[in-house]
Design a protein around this motif. Structure first.
Motif, PDB file in Angstrom:
ATOM      1  N   CYS A 129     -24.843  -4.702 -18.641  1.00 11.17           N
ATOM      2  CA  CYS A 129     -24.228  -3.451 -18.188  1.00 11.17           C
ATOM      3  C   CYS A 129     -25.227  -2.486 -17.567  1.00 11.17           C
ATOM      4  O   CYS A 129     -24.825  -1.517 -16.921  1.00 11.17           O
ATOM      5  CB  CYS A 129     -23.519  -2.772 -19.354  1.00 11.17           C
ATOM      6  N   VAL A 160     -16.237  -3.204 -19.477  1.00 15.31           N
ATOM      7  CA  VAL A 160     -16.869  -2.332 -18.482  1.00 15.31           C
ATOM      8  C   VAL A 160     -17.522  -3.205 -17.423  1.00 15.31           C
ATOM      9  O   VAL A 160     -17.798  -4.389 -17.646  1.00 15.31           O
ATOM     10  CB  VAL A 160     -17.930  -1.398 -19.119  1.00 15.31           C
ATOM     11  N   ASP A 161     -17.801  -2.612 -16.274  1.00 18.12           N
ATOM     12  CA  ASP A 161     -18.436  -3.347 -15.189  1.00 18.12           C
ATOM     13  C   ASP A 161     -19.928  -3.545 -15.454  1.00 18.12           C
ATOM     14  O   ASP A 161     -20.559  -2.760 -16.172  1.00 18.12           O
ATOM     15  CB  ASP A 161     -18.259  -2.601 -13.865  1.00 18.12           C
ATOM     16  N   ALA A 162     -20.473  -4.575 -14.862  1.00 15.33           N
ATOM     17  CA  ALA A 162     -21.911  -4.849 -14.959  1.00 15.33           C
ATOM     18  C   ALA A 162     -22.700  -3.917 -14.039  1.00 15.33           C
ATOM     19  O   ALA A 162     -22.163  -3.353 -13.088  1.00 15.33           O
ATOM     20  CB  ALA A 162     -22.187  -6.303 -14.592  1.00 15.33           C
ATOM     21  N   CYS A 186     -23.959  -0.925 -14.157  1.00 16.77           N
ATOM     22  CA  CYS A 186     -23.403   0.399 -13.875  1.00 16.77           C
ATOM     23  C   CYS A 186     -24.015   1.553 -14.672  1.00 16.77           C
ATOM     24  O   CYS A 186     -23.853   2.702 -14.283  1.00 16.77           O
ATOM     25  CB  CYS A 186     -21.894   0.396 -14.150  1.00 16.77           C
TER      26      CYS A 186
END
Length: 207
Positions: free
Chosen positions: A119, A89-91, A93
């Motif tokens: 995250c 997953v993206d940081a 977010c």
């Protein structure tokens, strides 16, 4: 973990009620459930989230979670197979990250918490639920627990090291039955950055 809680006479419904109280009534923009297992935390919290992602390394557990999510008719959830030490997953977010009854299975809990903190969006919260220290060795031998619970000072130290502000610590006492009972602890932390800080940084980058 849910099976162990029930077997030890722990207040599973009280744990879930405490998590719901911590989450509050404010809509959750983005929810991340780490080590999602059966998907119970997603079923509990996703109804108040715009979107939710559950990550687990086990395909078998993800299949169980998917079946439950479909049964509940929840459409805002994605399930992803992935390593908790390198999340897919993206940081920056997620305004809520949950790690429910996962740390005691891990070789390096601090590393997983650092990745969870990565995250969090500015001001986002981290909810960690796990056992307080205990001496039930059978959990190590029969249920693959690597750690027999966590002391609050240990979690507080890790939070400081990864830049998370501790907001709340609480123990939920087990019901009184024969034998040693397990206490469930809940730690709530927050990313100390302000949303305005993140916007200022973004504006500086694009200027």
């Amino acid at each position: 973990a849910e099976t162990v809680i029930r077997a030890q006479g722990l207040p599973e419904d009280q744990v879930e009620a405490a998590i719901l109280k911590i989450a509050g009534d404010t809509p959750i923009q983005s929810l991340l459930d780490l080590g999602t297992g059966t998907g119970r935390m997603l079923e509990l919290l996703a109804p108040q989230a715009n979107r939710a992602i559950g990550v687990d390394q086990s395909h078998a557990m993800l299949n169980i979670a998917r079946a439950g999510i479909e049964r509940e008719g929840l459409r805002n959830i994605q399930l992803r197979q992935g390593d908790l030490y390198a999340l897919p997953v993206d940081a920056n977010c997620f305004d809520l990250v949950v790690i429910h009854m996962v740390l005691h299975f891990l070789e390096d809990p601090a590393r997983a918490l650092r990745e969870a903190a990565r995250c969090l969006a500015p001001g986002g919260r981290l909810i960690v639920v796990d056992f307080a220290p205990h001496t039930n060795e059978f959990l190590r031998e029969e249920h693959q627990h690597r750690r027999l619970g966590f002391d609050s000072s240990e979690i507080a130290t890790i939070f400081r090291e990864i830049g998370i502000e501790m907001l709340q610590e609480a123990d939920l006492d087990p019901s009184s039955t024969a034998g040693e009972q397990l206490t469930v602890s809940i730690w709530v932390g927050r990313d100390p950055r302000l949303i305005s800080d993140d916007l200022t940084s973004a504006n500086a980058t694009t200027a």
